[in-house]
Design a protein around this motif. Sequence first.
Motif, PDB file in Angstrom:
ATOM      1  N   LEU A  98       0.795  -1.228   0.000  1.00  0.00           N
ATOM      2  CA  LEU A  98       0.000   0.000   0.000  1.00  0.00           C
ATOM      3  C   LEU A  98       0.827   1.276   0.000  1.00  0.00           C
ATOM      4  O   LEU A  98       0.361   2.321  -0.436  1.00  0.00           O
ATOM      5  N   PHE A  99       2.053   1.194   0.535  1.00  0.00           N
ATOM      6  CA  PHE A  99       2.796   2.431   0.798  1.00  0.00           C
ATOM      7  C   PHE A  99       4.083   2.560  -0.013  1.00  0.00           C
ATOM      8  O   PHE A  99       4.651   1.565  -0.453  1.00  0.00           O
ATOM      9  N   ASP A 100       4.516   3.801  -0.176  1.00  0.00           N
ATOM     10  CA  ASP A 100       5.753   4.101  -0.904  1.00  0.00           C
ATOM     11  C   ASP A 100       6.934   4.312   0.033  1.00  0.00           C
ATOM     12  O   ASP A 100       8.063   4.023  -0.310  1.00  0.00           O
ATOM     13  N   LEU A 101       6.660   4.893   1.211  1.00  0.00           N
ATOM     14  CA  LEU A 101       7.729   5.137   2.185  1.00  0.00           C
ATOM     15  C   LEU A 101       7.222   4.727   3.569  1.00  0.00           C
ATOM     16  O   LEU A 101       6.208   5.236   4.035  1.00  0.00           O
ATOM     17  N   VAL A 102       7.932   3.809   4.200  1.00  0.00           N
ATOM     18  CA  VAL A 102       7.591   3.377   5.556  1.00  0.00           C
ATOM     19  C   VAL A 102       8.544   4.082   6.516  1.00  0.00           C
ATOM     20  O   VAL A 102       9.748   3.859   6.487  1.00  0.00           O
ATOM     21  N   GLN A 103       7.974   4.971   7.342  1.00  0.00           N
ATOM     22  CA  GLN A 103       8.808   5.847   8.183  1.00  0.00           C
ATOM     23  C   GLN A 103       9.165   5.228   9.529  1.00  0.00           C
ATOM     24  O   GLN A 103       9.879   5.845  10.314  1.00  0.00           O
ATOM     25  N   THR A 104       8.666   4.008   9.794  1.00  0.00           N
ATOM     26  CA  THR A 104       8.677   3.522  11.169  1.00  0.00           C
ATOM     27  C   THR A 104       9.404   2.194  11.362  1.00  0.00           C
ATOM     28  O   THR A 104       8.978   1.348  12.142  1.00  0.00           O
ATOM     29  N   VAL A 105      10.504   2.003  10.662  1.00  0.00           N
ATOM     30  CA  VAL A 105      11.284   0.778  10.858  1.00  0.00           C
ATOM     31  C   VAL A 105      12.144   0.962  12.110  1.00  0.00           C
ATOM     32  O   VAL A 105      13.046   1.789  12.137  1.00  0.00           O
ATOM     33  N   ASP A 106      11.804   0.214  13.169  1.00  0.00           N
ATOM     34  CA  ASP A 106      12.495   0.441  14.448  1.00  0.00           C
ATOM     35  C   ASP A 106      13.203  -0.799  14.983  1.00  0.00           C
ATOM     36  O   ASP A 106      13.739  -0.778  16.078  1.00  0.00           O
ATOM     37  N   ARG A 107      13.187  -1.883  14.201  1.00  0.00           N
ATOM     38  CA  ARG A 107      13.880  -3.103  14.633  1.00  0.00           C
ATOM     39  C   ARG A 107      14.157  -3.982  13.429  1.00  0.00           C
ATOM     40  O   ARG A 107      13.486  -3.856  12.390  1.00  0.00           O
ATOM     41  N   VAL A 108      15.131  -4.879  13.588  1.00  0.00           N
ATOM     42  CA  VAL A 108      15.573  -5.731  12.479  1.00  0.00           C
ATOM     43  C   VAL A 108      14.432  -6.602  11.951  1.00  0.00           C
ATOM     44  O   VAL A 108      14.292  -6.787  10.738  1.00  0.00           O
ATOM     45  N   GLU A 109      13.573  -7.101  12.859  1.00  0.00           N
ATOM     46  CA  GLU A 109      12.471  -7.985  12.431  1.00  0.00           C
ATOM     47  C   GLU A 109      11.519  -7.260  11.486  1.00  0.00           C
ATOM     48  O   GLU A 109      11.033  -7.852  10.518  1.00  0.00           O
ATOM     49  N   GLY A 123      11.001   2.356  -0.011  1.00  0.00           N
ATOM     50  CA  GLY A 123      11.741   3.362   0.742  1.00  0.00           C
ATOM     51  C   GLY A 123      11.405   3.250   2.220  1.00  0.00           C
ATOM     52  O   GLY A 123      10.245   3.018   2.567  1.00  0.00           O
ATOM     53  N   VAL A 124      12.406   3.358   3.078  1.00  0.00           N
ATOM     54  CA  VAL A 124      12.137   3.311   4.521  1.00  0.00           C
ATOM     55  C   VAL A 124      12.954   4.363   5.268  1.00  0.00           C
ATOM     56  O   VAL A 124      13.996   4.806   4.809  1.00  0.00           O
ATOM     57  N   LEU A 125      12.420   4.746   6.439  1.00  0.00           N
ATOM     58  CA  LEU A 125      13.155   5.567   7.397  1.00  0.00           C
ATOM     59  C   LEU A 125      13.289   4.764   8.681  1.00  0.00           C
ATOM     60  O   LEU A 125      12.404   3.972   9.006  1.00  0.00           O
ATOM     61  N   ARG A 153      15.229   0.444   0.659  1.00  0.00           N
ATOM     62  CA  ARG A 153      16.163   1.543   0.400  1.00  0.00           C
ATOM     63  C   ARG A 153      16.065   2.521   1.576  1.00  0.00           C
ATOM     64  O   ARG A 153      15.026   3.138   1.809  1.00  0.00           O
ATOM     65  N   LEU A 154      17.143   2.617   2.330  1.00  0.00           N
ATOM     66  CA  LEU A 154      17.129   3.485   3.512  1.00  0.00           C
ATOM     67  C   LEU A 154      17.280   4.946   3.077  1.00  0.00           C
ATOM     68  O   LEU A 154      18.279   5.336   2.491  1.00  0.00           O
ATOM     69  N   GLU A 155      16.254   5.762   3.389  1.00  0.00           N
ATOM     70  CA  GLU A 155      16.276   7.164   2.944  1.00  0.00           C
ATOM     71  C   GLU A 155      16.573   8.145   4.070  1.00  0.00           C
ATOM     72  O   GLU A 155      16.783   9.321   3.826  1.00  0.00           O
ATOM     73  N   GLY A 156      16.557   7.673   5.322  1.00  0.00           N
ATOM     74  CA  GLY A 156      16.848   8.588   6.420  1.00  0.00           C
ATOM     75  C   GLY A 156      16.205   8.156   7.713  1.00  0.00           C
ATOM     76  O   GLY A 156      16.093   6.953   7.979  1.00  0.00           O
ATOM     77  N   MET A 157      15.734   9.119   8.469  1.00  0.00           N
ATOM     78  CA  MET A 157      15.310   8.862   9.842  1.00  0.00           C
ATOM     79  C   MET A 157      14.057   9.640  10.223  1.00  0.00           C
ATOM     80  O   MET A 157      13.818  10.724   9.701  1.00  0.00           O
ATOM     81  N   MET A 158      13.286   9.077  11.124  1.00  0.00           N
ATOM     82  CA  MET A 158      12.075   9.726  11.636  1.00  0.00           C
ATOM     83  C   MET A 158      12.097   9.663  13.159  1.00  0.00           C
ATOM     84  O   MET A 158      12.652   8.725  13.743  1.00  0.00           O
ATOM     85  N   ALA A 159      11.516  10.664  13.807  1.00  0.00           N
ATOM     86  CA  ALA A 159      11.352  10.620  15.261  1.00  0.00           C
ATOM     87  C   ALA A 159      10.123  11.438  15.663  1.00  0.00           C
ATOM     88  O   ALA A 159       9.715  12.363  14.948  1.00  0.00           O
ATOM     89  N   ILE A 160       9.535  11.056  16.786  1.00  0.00           N
ATOM     90  CA  ILE A 160       8.368  11.755  17.341  1.00  0.00           C
ATOM     91  C   ILE A 160       8.823  12.545  18.561  1.00  0.00           C
ATOM     92  O   ILE A 160       9.430  11.985  19.473  1.00  0.00           O
ATOM     93  N   GLY A 161       8.545  13.834  18.567  1.00  0.00           N
ATOM     94  CA  GLY A 161       8.953  14.703  19.668  1.00  0.00           C
ATOM     95  C   GLY A 161       8.177  14.414  20.943  1.00  0.00           C
ATOM     96  O   GLY A 161       7.118  13.791  20.903  1.00  0.00           O
ATOM     97  N   PRO A 162       8.700  14.860  22.070  1.00  0.00           N
ATOM     98  CA  PRO A 162       8.023  14.628  23.349  1.00  0.00           C
ATOM     99  C   PRO A 162       6.738  15.448  23.455  1.00  0.00           C
ATOM    100  O   PRO A 162       6.628  16.531  22.890  1.00  0.00           O
TER     101      PRO A 162
END
Length: 228
Positions: free
Chosen positions: A99-110, A127-129, A161-170
Motif C-alpha cells: 500500500l505504501f511508498d515510504l515506511v517511516q517507522t522501521v524500528d527493529r531488524v524484524e 523506501g524506509v526511514l 532503500r534506507l532514505e533517512g530517519m524519523m522521530a516523534i517529539g516529546p
Amino acid sequence: MRSAIAQRLHALRSEIDDELVACGRARGEVTIVGVTKKQPADVLVAAVAAGLRDIGENYVQEAKEKFATVGASTIGLEGARAHFIGHVQTNKAKLVAGLFDLVQTVDRVEAAAALGKAASGAGKVLGVLLQVNISPAERFGCPPGEADRLAGAVRETAGLRLEGMMAIGPITRDPQEIVRAFDLATKTFGRVGGSVLSIGMSSDWREAVRAGSTMVRIGTALFGERRV
Ligand SMILES: *Cc1c(COP(=O)(O)O)cnc(C)c1O
C-alpha cells in the motif's frame, strides 16, 4: 475558490518557508506530509486536490479501505506518495509494502526483514526511514545508541532503500525539552545518513525546522480534529 484545506496548506507552507529563511535555509527545503489518519476518505481527496503530494496514514486497515475508496493504486493517490507512519507489525508487512511508498517507522531488524521480504516478493524496492526514540514517553522507536547498527542491517536488506530517519517529539509544554529531543534526533541522523529527517508535527514543527527537519508530518493543523 480555495478549499479550507487548501488555505491552511498555503498558510502553513509560507510559515514553514519563513521559518526556513529565518534560520538561513532555503524555501521549499521541507516536505509536508499531510496526516489523514482518522479522517474520512473525502479529506484525503481534498488534500490531494489542494496540492499535497505526500499523505501519511497510521493504520493499515483504515488506509487500505480509504485508498480503495479513493481509487488509489499502490503508487498512491494521483501520484501522491503514501507514507506509513504507524507501528510496523510483521504480520502486516505484506499489506504495508503493497500500500505504501515510504515506511517511516522501521524500528527493529524484524520489521526490516519482514518488509524487505514482502517488497522483494512484490518486485519492488520500498523506501524506509528508521524510527528513532527521542522521548521517554514514546513506546516505539530504536534507541539512538542502536541506530547505527539498525541502519547497517537495513542497508543490507534486499527490497529496502534506507532514505533517512524519523522521530516523534516529546509531548510537553516545555520548549527546551522539545529542543533537546530534536537535537538528539539531528545528531543521530548524522550517523544514520540519508537525505530525509522526518521530525515535526502540528505542535512542534517550528522547533523541528530549526533543528534541521526536511519533512514534517502534519495532521490537525491541516485537517482539524480527528474523527473516528
Ligand atoms: C498523528 C501523527 C502525526 C500528526 O499529528 P498532528 O499533531 O495531528 O499533526 C504525525 N506523526 C505521527 C507518527 C502521528 O502518529
